[in-house]
Motif scaffolding. Sequence first.
Motif, PDB file in Angstrom:
ATOM      1  N   LYS A   1       0.837  -1.197   0.000  1.00  0.00           N
ATOM      2  CA  LYS A   1       0.000   0.000   0.000  1.00  0.00           C
ATOM      3  C   LYS A   1       0.874   1.250   0.000  1.00  0.00           C
ATOM      4  O   LYS A   1       2.062   1.209   0.322  1.00  0.00           O
ATOM      5  CB  LYS A   1      -0.915  -0.011   1.220  1.00  0.00           C
ATOM      6  N   TYR A   2       0.235   2.375  -0.286  1.00  0.00           N
ATOM      7  CA  TYR A   2       0.931   3.670  -0.342  1.00  0.00           C
ATOM      8  C   TYR A   2       1.693   3.938   0.949  1.00  0.00           C
ATOM      9  O   TYR A   2       2.872   4.304   0.932  1.00  0.00           O
ATOM     10  CB  TYR A   2      -0.115   4.761  -0.600  1.00  0.00           C
ATOM     11  N   ASN A   3       1.021   3.748   2.090  1.00  0.00           N
ATOM     12  CA  ASN A   3       1.654   4.072   3.374  1.00  0.00           C
ATOM     13  C   ASN A   3       2.798   3.129   3.731  1.00  0.00           C
ATOM     14  O   ASN A   3       3.635   3.459   4.565  1.00  0.00           O
ATOM     15  CB  ASN A   3       0.623   4.074   4.509  1.00  0.00           C
ATOM     16  N   ASP A   4       2.843   1.966   3.103  1.00  0.00           N
ATOM     17  CA  ASP A   4       3.941   1.040   3.375  1.00  0.00           C
ATOM     18  C   ASP A   4       5.282   1.647   2.972  1.00  0.00           C
ATOM     19  O   ASP A   4       6.310   1.374   3.597  1.00  0.00           O
ATOM     20  CB  ASP A   4       3.729  -0.283   2.626  1.00  0.00           C
ATOM     21  N   PHE A   5       5.253   2.474   1.941  1.00  0.00           N
ATOM     22  CA  PHE A   5       6.491   3.108   1.498  1.00  0.00           C
ATOM     23  C   PHE A   5       6.976   4.157   2.503  1.00  0.00           C
ATOM     24  O   PHE A   5       8.169   4.453   2.570  1.00  0.00           O
ATOM     25  CB  PHE A   5       6.297   3.734   0.118  1.00  0.00           C
ATOM     26  N   TYR A   6       6.026   4.701   3.277  1.00  0.00           N
ATOM     27  CA  TYR A   6       6.397   5.584   4.380  1.00  0.00           C
ATOM     28  C   TYR A   6       6.901   4.788   5.579  1.00  0.00           C
ATOM     29  O   TYR A   6       7.841   5.182   6.267  1.00  0.00           O
ATOM     30  CB  TYR A   6       5.202   6.426   4.828  1.00  0.00           C
ATOM     31  N   ASP A   7       6.249   3.657   5.825  1.00  0.00           N
ATOM     32  CA  ASP A   7       6.514   2.897   7.057  1.00  0.00           C
ATOM     33  C   ASP A   7       7.936   2.348   7.131  1.00  0.00           C
ATOM     34  O   ASP A   7       8.438   2.077   8.227  1.00  0.00           O
ATOM     35  CB  ASP A   7       5.509   1.750   7.194  1.00  0.00           C
ATOM     36  N   VAL A   8       8.590   2.163   6.000  1.00  0.00           N
ATOM     37  CA  VAL A   8       9.974   1.675   6.054  1.00  0.00           C
ATOM     38  C   VAL A   8      10.929   2.762   6.559  1.00  0.00           C
ATOM     39  O   VAL A   8      12.063   2.469   6.956  1.00  0.00           O
ATOM     40  CB  VAL A   8      10.448   1.157   4.684  1.00  0.00           C
ATOM     41  N   GLU A   9      10.465   4.019   6.545  1.00  0.00           N
ATOM     42  CA  GLU A   9      11.177   5.139   7.183  1.00  0.00           C
ATOM     43  C   GLU A   9      12.641   5.236   6.763  1.00  0.00           C
ATOM     44  O   GLU A   9      13.530   5.512   7.576  1.00  0.00           O
ATOM     45  CB  GLU A   9      11.091   5.010   8.705  1.00  0.00           C
ATOM     46  N   ASP A  10      12.918   5.017   5.496  1.00  0.00           N
ATOM     47  CA  ASP A  10      14.283   5.109   4.958  1.00  0.00           C
ATOM     48  C   ASP A  10      15.251   4.112   5.596  1.00  0.00           C
ATOM     49  O   ASP A  10      16.459   4.184   5.370  1.00  0.00           O
ATOM     50  CB  ASP A  10      14.857   6.526   5.123  1.00  0.00           C
ATOM     51  N   ARG A  11      14.731   3.186   6.409  1.00  0.00           N
ATOM     52  CA  ARG A  11      15.602   2.207   7.069  1.00  0.00           C
ATOM     53  C   ARG A  11      15.861   0.996   6.183  1.00  0.00           C
ATOM     54  O   ARG A  11      16.799   0.237   6.425  1.00  0.00           O
ATOM     55  CB  ARG A  11      14.977   1.738   8.381  1.00  0.00           C
ATOM     56  N   MET A  12      15.021   0.837   5.180  1.00  0.00           N
ATOM     57  CA  MET A  12      15.100  -0.354   4.346  1.00  0.00           C
ATOM     58  C   MET A  12      14.544  -0.023   2.980  1.00  0.00           C
ATOM     59  O   MET A  12      13.596   0.769   2.853  1.00  0.00           O
ATOM     60  CB  MET A  12      14.304  -1.492   4.995  1.00  0.00           C
ATOM     61  N   LEU A  13      15.097  -0.619   1.958  1.00  0.00           N
ATOM     62  CA  LEU A  13      14.602  -0.443   0.600  1.00  0.00           C
ATOM     63  C   LEU A  13      13.425  -1.382   0.373  1.00  0.00           C
ATOM     64  O   LEU A  13      13.578  -2.603   0.439  1.00  0.00           O
ATOM     65  CB  LEU A  13      15.722  -0.742  -0.400  1.00  0.00           C
ATOM     66  N   LEU A  14      12.253  -0.820   0.131  1.00  0.00           N
ATOM     67  CA  LEU A  14      11.070  -1.612  -0.180  1.00  0.00           C
ATOM     68  C   LEU A  14      10.932  -1.694  -1.692  1.00  0.00           C
ATOM     69  O   LEU A  14      10.860  -0.665  -2.379  1.00  0.00           O
ATOM     70  CB  LEU A  14       9.816  -0.977   0.431  1.00  0.00           C
ATOM     71  N   VAL A  15      10.890  -2.923  -2.213  1.00  0.00           N
ATOM     72  CA  VAL A  15      10.800  -3.149  -3.659  1.00  0.00           C
ATOM     73  C   VAL A  15       9.524  -3.934  -3.947  1.00  0.00           C
ATOM     74  O   VAL A  15       9.333  -5.033  -3.419  1.00  0.00           O
ATOM     75  CB  VAL A  15      12.027  -3.928  -4.179  1.00  0.00           C
ATOM     76  N   VAL A  16       8.652  -3.381  -4.785  1.00  0.00           N
ATOM     77  CA  VAL A  16       7.384  -4.027  -5.130  1.00  0.00           C
ATOM     78  C   VAL A  16       7.430  -4.424  -6.595  1.00  0.00           C
ATOM     79  O   VAL A  16       7.445  -3.570  -7.487  1.00  0.00           O
ATOM     80  CB  VAL A  16       6.197  -3.084  -4.847  1.00  0.00           C
ATOM     81  N   ALA A  17       7.473  -5.721  -6.841  1.00  0.00           N
ATOM     82  CA  ALA A  17       7.724  -6.242  -8.184  1.00  0.00           C
ATOM     83  C   ALA A  17       6.502  -6.875  -8.843  1.00  0.00           C
ATOM     84  O   ALA A  17       6.623  -7.474  -9.916  1.00  0.00           O
ATOM     85  CB  ALA A  17       8.862  -7.261  -8.130  1.00  0.00           C
ATOM     86  N   GLY A  18       5.332  -6.765  -8.214  1.00  0.00           N
ATOM     87  CA  GLY A  18       4.133  -7.313  -8.823  1.00  0.00           C
ATOM     88  C   GLY A  18       3.721  -8.653  -8.231  1.00  0.00           C
ATOM     89  O   GLY A  18       4.557  -9.537  -8.062  1.00  0.00           O
ATOM     90  N   HIS A  19       2.445  -8.783  -7.913  1.00  0.00           N
ATOM     91  CA  HIS A  19       1.941 -10.017  -7.300  1.00  0.00           C
ATOM     92  C   HIS A  19       2.123 -11.199  -8.251  1.00  0.00           C
ATOM     93  O   HIS A  19       2.682 -12.230  -7.880  1.00  0.00           O
ATOM     94  CB  HIS A  19       0.464  -9.843  -6.947  1.00  0.00           C
ATOM     95  N   TYR A  20       1.655 -11.031  -9.460  1.00  0.00           N
ATOM     96  CA  TYR A  20       1.746 -12.099 -10.465  1.00  0.00           C
ATOM     97  C   TYR A  20       3.201 -12.465 -10.737  1.00  0.00           C
ATOM     98  O   TYR A  20       3.568 -13.643 -10.782  1.00  0.00           O
ATOM     99  CB  TYR A  20       1.060 -11.613 -11.738  1.00  0.00           C
ATOM    100  N   GLU A  21       4.027 -11.434 -10.903  1.00  0.00           N
ATOM    101  CA  GLU A  21       5.415 -11.649 -11.273  1.00  0.00           C
ATOM    102  C   GLU A  21       6.207 -12.389 -10.195  1.00  0.00           C
ATOM    103  O   GLU A  21       7.067 -13.221 -10.503  1.00  0.00           O
ATOM    104  CB  GLU A  21       6.088 -10.309 -11.590  1.00  0.00           C
ATOM    105  N   THR A  22       5.927 -12.101  -8.927  1.00  0.00           N
ATOM    106  CA  THR A  22       6.677 -12.741  -7.851  1.00  0.00           C
ATOM    107  C   THR A  22       6.158 -14.134  -7.510  1.00  0.00           C
ATOM    108  O   THR A  22       6.758 -14.823  -6.671  1.00  0.00           O
ATOM    109  CB  THR A  22       6.659 -11.873  -6.577  1.00  0.00           C
ATOM    110  N   GLU A  23       5.063 -14.544  -8.149  1.00  0.00           N
ATOM    111  CA  GLU A  23       4.542 -15.889  -7.891  1.00  0.00           C
ATOM    112  C   GLU A  23       4.541 -16.776  -9.130  1.00  0.00           C
ATOM    113  O   GLU A  23       4.041 -17.899  -9.089  1.00  0.00           O
ATOM    114  CB  GLU A  23       3.137 -15.801  -7.286  1.00  0.00           C
ATOM    115  N   MET A  24       5.093 -16.274 -10.224  1.00  0.00           N
ATOM    116  CA  MET A  24       5.201 -17.093 -11.435  1.00  0.00           C
ATOM    117  C   MET A  24       6.013 -18.367 -11.192  1.00  0.00           C
ATOM    118  O   MET A  24       5.812 -19.388 -11.859  1.00  0.00           O
ATOM    119  CB  MET A  24       5.849 -16.269 -12.546  1.00  0.00           C
ATOM    120  N   CYS A  25       6.910 -18.324 -10.222  1.00  0.00           N
ATOM    121  CA  CYS A  25       7.762 -19.485  -9.938  1.00  0.00           C
ATOM    122  C   CYS A  25       6.972 -20.688  -9.442  1.00  0.00           C
ATOM    123  O   CYS A  25       7.483 -21.809  -9.443  1.00  0.00           O
ATOM    124  CB  CYS A  25       8.835 -19.113  -8.916  1.00  0.00           C
ATOM    125  N   THR A  26       5.721 -20.473  -8.999  1.00  0.00           N
ATOM    126  CA  THR A  26       4.918 -21.603  -8.518  1.00  0.00           C
ATOM    127  C   THR A  26       4.696 -22.630  -9.622  1.00  0.00           C
ATOM    128  O   THR A  26       4.597 -23.831  -9.352  1.00  0.00           O
ATOM    129  CB  THR A  26       3.559 -21.126  -7.976  1.00  0.00           C
TER     130      THR A  26
END
Length: 364
Positions: free
Chosen positions: A309-334
């Motif tokens: 979600k939008y606020n998730d990018f705030y919640d990492v507070e510059d402490r960690m790199l949040l990378v969102v690569a797509g639901h479908y794309e990250t589960e194609m390996c199934t």
Amino acid sequence: MKIKDILTEIERLAPLPLQESFDNAGVQVGDVEREATGALICLDVTEAVVDEALEKGCNLIVSHHPLAFKPFKSLTGRTYVERCLIKACRHDLAIYAAHTNLDNAYGGVNYRLAERIGLRQVRTLSPQKDALLKLSVFVPEAHAEAVRNALFDAGAGHIGKYDSCSFGLTGEGTFRAGENARPFCGATGQLHREKEIRIETILPAFRRSAVTRALLSVHPYEEPAFDFYPLSNTWDTAGSGIVGELSESEEVRDFLLRIRTLFKVDGLKYSNFPGTSVRRIAVCGGSGAFLIPDAMAAGADAFITGEAKYNDFYDVEDRMLLVVAGHYETEMCTKDIFFDVISKKFHTFAVQISNTDSNPVKYL
């Protein structure tokens, strides 16, 4: 070979009790006692996927996402889910899903993602809790090995990457057989002493019934003495997400470009990050934003997931790199996981990966 034989192999890797409480993994529709003519593997079941299975002569569809996820009170063909179910019933087609049980399994979705990204020294990011039992059973010395083997065959004795784990302590048991008893050793009405071994081992709580049946089937006593104890240990090889290390630090931009290429995504979302490089990486395919606090607690430099979600990018507070690569794309390996499980066990069986693009998200 019956359809249920294929599903049994999938559940060896991803037992259904590993699924989350909100999930509906397992058989969605169909008779699993039917002979299997072929299996089509997909991420999502759509009408196009059902048609593809029928065209290819497959009477089994194995998907990651459950088709029947939300409850419904009628089956009229109003939605694509209902239409898929109706067509499956009409053509004797079985549909099966391994969802969060595959996410949470050792060697499942997130382990496969970690392998693709190149992570080492991986561990479960959020292990399952209150999921293990300890079994203690008293066995005559001469029968201890047979009982141990039966317990191991039923699924007990696994600790991390080790199996057949147990501990034995020799002692002396006493008992007196009552009037209607049929004692294995000793005489009715007389106090008997027997050299016994106390065997202790560990097991997932959902395997309790199977382990009990195995124990009773080989234990020589009419009334075996055994106890199950709940454990507060975490189950470190079952749970949500993975965290591990790259072989060496990677520049942030190079890392992001590699992830975009690896997951074949047209648009990669990421948060602000003051660091210049990353090495410790956490990952969770699909909807994994709920693990952001766990990833930060694990000291991850970056956390890759499918959606946030939008606020998730705030919640990492510059402490960690949040990378969102797509639901479908990250589960194609199934698809690859299912294919490997089925083809390695049933070498000559017709198993095919769907050619249908079922990603509902489009990029411009």
